[in-house]
Design a protein around this motif. Structure first.
Motif, PDB file in Angstrom:
ATOM      1  N   TYR A  26      19.683 -62.649  30.624  1.00  0.00           N
ATOM      2  CA  TYR A  26      20.631 -62.347  29.546  1.00  0.00           C
ATOM      3  C   TYR A  26      20.283 -63.073  28.236  1.00  0.00           C
ATOM      4  O   TYR A  26      21.143 -63.255  27.382  1.00  0.00           O
ATOM      5  CB  TYR A  26      22.048 -62.734  29.991  1.00  0.00           C
ATOM      6  N   GLU A  28      18.730 -62.032  25.750  1.00  0.00           N
ATOM      7  CA  GLU A  28      18.869 -61.165  24.580  1.00  0.00           C
ATOM      8  C   GLU A  28      20.333 -60.839  24.264  1.00  0.00           C
ATOM      9  O   GLU A  28      20.627 -60.287  23.200  1.00  0.00           O
ATOM     10  CB  GLU A  28      18.120 -59.847  24.818  1.00  0.00           C
ATOM     11  N   ARG A  31      22.254 -61.396  20.869  1.00  0.00           N
ATOM     12  CA  ARG A  31      21.838 -60.540  19.753  1.00  0.00           C
ATOM     13  C   ARG A  31      22.105 -59.069  20.003  1.00  0.00           C
ATOM     14  O   ARG A  31      22.177 -58.276  19.059  1.00  0.00           O
ATOM     15  CB  ARG A  31      20.337 -60.747  19.479  1.00  0.00           C
ATOM     16  N   SER A  32      22.249 -58.676  21.269  1.00  0.00           N
ATOM     17  CA  SER A  32      22.322 -57.241  21.574  1.00  0.00           C
ATOM     18  C   SER A  32      23.639 -56.792  22.178  1.00  0.00           C
ATOM     19  O   SER A  32      23.766 -55.632  22.578  1.00  0.00           O
ATOM     20  CB  SER A  32      21.189 -56.873  22.553  1.00  0.00           C
ATOM     21  N   TRP A  33      24.642 -57.680  22.228  1.00  0.00           N
ATOM     22  CA  TRP A  33      25.850 -57.321  22.979  1.00  0.00           C
ATOM     23  C   TRP A  33      26.568 -56.106  22.393  1.00  0.00           C
ATOM     24  O   TRP A  33      27.166 -55.318  23.143  1.00  0.00           O
ATOM     25  CB  TRP A  33      26.798 -58.520  23.084  1.00  0.00           C
ATOM     26  N   ARG A  34      26.509 -55.915  21.094  1.00  0.00           N
ATOM     27  CA  ARG A  34      27.174 -54.761  20.493  1.00  0.00           C
ATOM     28  C   ARG A  34      26.501 -53.458  20.937  1.00  0.00           C
ATOM     29  O   ARG A  34      27.180 -52.506  21.340  1.00  0.00           O
ATOM     30  CB  ARG A  34      27.175 -54.879  18.976  1.00  0.00           C
ATOM     31  N   SER A  35      25.183 -53.411  20.838  1.00  0.00           N
ATOM     32  CA  SER A  35      24.469 -52.195  21.256  1.00  0.00           C
ATOM     33  C   SER A  35      24.575 -51.989  22.765  1.00  0.00           C
ATOM     34  O   SER A  35      24.674 -50.854  23.244  1.00  0.00           O
ATOM     35  CB  SER A  35      23.002 -52.263  20.836  1.00  0.00           C
ATOM     36  N   ASP A  36      24.597 -53.079  23.531  1.00  0.00           N
ATOM     37  CA  ASP A  36      24.773 -52.961  24.985  1.00  0.00           C
ATOM     38  C   ASP A  36      26.147 -52.394  25.325  1.00  0.00           C
ATOM     39  O   ASP A  36      26.292 -51.554  26.225  1.00  0.00           O
ATOM     40  CB  ASP A  36      24.603 -54.331  25.653  1.00  0.00           C
ATOM     41  N   VAL A 287      11.921 -53.043  26.202  1.00  0.00           N
ATOM     42  CA  VAL A 287      13.009 -53.736  26.885  1.00  0.00           C
ATOM     43  C   VAL A 287      12.472 -54.651  27.979  1.00  0.00           C
ATOM     44  O   VAL A 287      13.201 -55.088  28.856  1.00  0.00           O
ATOM     45  CB  VAL A 287      14.003 -52.716  27.501  1.00  0.00           C
ATOM     46  N   GLY A 328      20.605 -47.546  23.075  1.00  0.00           N
ATOM     47  CA  GLY A 328      20.394 -48.874  22.509  1.00  0.00           C
ATOM     48  C   GLY A 328      20.538 -50.027  23.473  1.00  0.00           C
ATOM     49  O   GLY A 328      20.606 -51.180  23.036  1.00  0.00           O
ATOM     50  N   ARG A 330      19.821 -53.115  25.805  1.00  0.00           N
ATOM     51  CA  ARG A 330      18.753 -54.115  25.815  1.00  0.00           C
ATOM     52  C   ARG A 330      18.828 -55.031  27.033  1.00  0.00           C
ATOM     53  O   ARG A 330      17.828 -55.603  27.423  1.00  0.00           O
ATOM     54  CB  ARG A 330      18.840 -54.981  24.549  1.00  0.00           C
ATOM     55  N   THR A 331      20.019 -55.188  27.592  1.00  0.00           N
ATOM     56  CA  THR A 331      20.178 -56.100  28.731  1.00  0.00           C
ATOM     57  C   THR A 331      20.994 -55.419  29.829  1.00  0.00           C
ATOM     58  O   THR A 331      21.499 -54.303  29.671  1.00  0.00           O
ATOM     59  CB  THR A 331      20.884 -57.401  28.327  1.00  0.00           C
TER      60      THR A 331
END
Length: 558
Positions: A26, A28, A31-36, A287, A328, A330-331
């Motif tokens: 985790y 990333e 930085r990526s929680w919104r897109s995730d 990814v 989008g 990432r995680t």
């Protein structure tokens, strides 16, 4: 300073730890929680109709499909080897579970899920992740085509008369024909309208915006239509608004024995499909790679978990994983959110979901089946070698005409035969001229170079090539180009030496690789030589010995 023993013990522990989650999974996320989060919401909406449809088509019911998507989705996301894989019920599972449900009842599904999950975990622990993923491409495409055709045919009863399939044959082709011959024209008309609405929405929505869930839009439209108009369309029926409590499936050892082969088939399919999906996902976007052995452990645990809650076996889903990546993700957080979205949906709107017409779900699965067929890949295989085209066609035919359990076995056999045939063609025996200036008597010496692998599939052909040689007094067998040698190949080599020696032909062996020496010694290749000095490391000495033998032979004749 690390001693050799401590280093060797540390490596297995580190290797074993790599099969389980870590905080680095985790890194990333900040930085990526919104897109995730957005990707998880999108995939959850897309997964709802597929979970319902695959659960119903398998015979286990809509509830089992939802449970699998939720429970397996979370477990595989946390424990799997891919950062963006989305797991749940899939078409492959539907195809193999339908005959199991027909023969053993719905109660057997949870037990199969538990058994198959344990097998998949074992594959991961035994580090078979790479081995499972090398099944030939034509066989995989043949399975895919057969699965797609089977899923499509499974929907025919829902379209022709709303039949749940319980009175029909377990063979999808026969069942589809039976439902067509006894169709209800009134029901068929409404069902075709429902299928058409769903199909149009699934085709048109992505062209308007890639984030629009066409299948869900189509289902909502058909459901509203069915509620407003007096249609004969059959609904899904009541589904629970919460997850059931986990329970251990009832274990009947007689049933376990009967389900052993089907469970192994499910495990093999789950492993193959999950690894393929993870590989595709890793190539779609930056990814990170995937860990195949950990992926197997995660998918196995997911099926075990689904089995405890009354679900069905799970696997990585290529279509949902692709949606996840394109949205989008990432995680792993995105896959976890997808499962939680489904949980919220059934908790909040299980009533409306239960009113979805079966024909609408049939439309979703029919379009999904059509999209599974890769016509470019199919044509490429059919234009390739005859053996690959044959493997593709036979695998697809058996999948549809019989069932996936038989297809898996035969597909693996076909793949093995194709591989063995390809490898055996590299085996060859070539007679070479003696190097250097010819001398009198060289025509009585045969220098034979053995190339490629010498194993059971090529041993007889090589044996015939060498034993049939005539009008010589000495045969030099060059072994330096031999690759793989098994016990059968070594035994055939022993027969070659013994057969030539019985005919009075002296055999000299040159260039035995160190890796082959123990096998040749234990099987008897070296003992079959007339003298231990007939084994050489270099060719000039072997040729000189052969010429010496010819000179002595001629002197004796005089």
């Amino acid at each position: 300073m690390i001693t050799q023993s401590s280093a060797s013990s540390e490596k297995p522990r580190s290797s074993f730890r790599s099969l389980f989650p870590s905080l680095s999974d985790y890194r990333e996320l900040p930085r990526s929680w919104r897109s995730d989060l957005l990707a998880g919401l999108t995939v959850g909406i897309v997964a709802l109709p597929l979970a319902l449809g695959f659960g119903i088509s398998s015979g286990a019911g809509a509830e089992a499909g939802l449970i699998t998507a939720i429970i397996a989705g979370i477990i595989a996301a946390v424990f799997g080897g891919s950062h963006v894989q989305v797991s749940g019920p899939t078409g492959a599972m539907v195809v193999v579970l339908a005959p199991i449900v027909a023969q053993h009842g719905v109660g057997a599904v949870a037990l199969v899920s538990l058994m198959a999950g344990i097998m998949v975990v074992a594959m991961g622990v035994l580090r078979l992740g790479r081995a499972v993923s090398v099944i030939p491409w034509p066989v995989i495409e043949g399975f895919t085509l057969g699965i797609a055709a089977t899923i499509f045919l499974q929907q025919v009863p829902s379209v022709t008369s709303g039949d749940d399939g319980q009175e029909l044959s377990t063979n999808v082709v026969v069942a589809a024909w039976q439902s067509i011959t006894s169709l209800d024209p009134g029901y068929l008309l409404w069902a075709l309208v429902a299928v058409a609405i769903v199909a149009v929405c699934m085709v048109v929505s992505p062209r308007i915006h890639h984030a629009l869930p066409g299948s869900l839009i189509g289902i909502i439209l058909v459901t509203v239509l069915a509620l407003l108009l007096p249609t004969p369309l059959q609904p899904i029926g009541e589904i629970p608004n919460s997850l059931p409590a986990p329970t251990l499936p009832m274990i009947d050892f007689d049933l376990v024995g009967e389900l052993l082969l089907p469970a192994f088939t499910v495990a093999l399919l789950a492993a193959i499909e999950s690894l393929l999906s993870a590989r595709v996902a890793s190539s779609m976007a930056d990814v990170g790679g995937y860990e195949p052995d950990r992926e197997l452990v995660g998918q196995g645990l997911a099926s075990v978990g689904a089995g405890f809650f009354g679900g069905m076996p799970a696997t990585g889903a290529i279509a949902r994983t692709a949606v996840n990546v394109r949205s989008g993700a990432r995680t792993r957080f995105a896959s976890i959110v997808h499962a939680l979205v489904l949980l919220v949906i059934i908790s909040a709107v299980s009533g409306p979901v239960s009113m979805i017409p079966l024909a609408a779900l049939a439309g979703v699965l029919m379009v999904t089946a059509v999209r599974m067929v890769n016509t470019d890949a199919m044509m490429s295989i059919l234009r390739s070698t005859r053996s690959d085209a044959l493997a593709f066609v036979i695998t697809a035919f058996i999948t549809v005409a019989f069932d996936l359990i038989v297809a898996v076995v035969i597909g693996v056999v076909i793949a093995s035969i194709v591989v063995l045939r390809s490898i055996s063609r590299r085996s060859d025996v070539t007679r070479e001229p003696l190097p250097g200036v010819p001398v009198e008597g060289d025509e009585r010496i045969a220098l034979l170079r053995l190339d490629g692998p010498l194993f059971f599939a090529a041993a007889d052909r090589m044996l015939d090539s060498v034993v049939g040689i005539d009008e010589v007094s000495v045969v030099i067998l060059r072994m330096s180009q031999l690759e793989l040698v098994d016990a059968t190949g070594a035994h055939s080599l022993t027969e070659i030496v013994q057969g030539l020696e019985r005919r009075g032909i002296t055999v000299l062996i040159k260039g035995v690789k160190p890796a082959h020496r123990d096998l040749f010694r234990s099987v008897g290749v070296l003992r079959s030589l007339r003298h231990h000095k007939h084994l050489f490391d270099d060719l000039p000495h072997a040729i000189e010995h052969a010429r010496d033998h010819i000179r002595r032979e001629r002197a004796g004749q005089q």
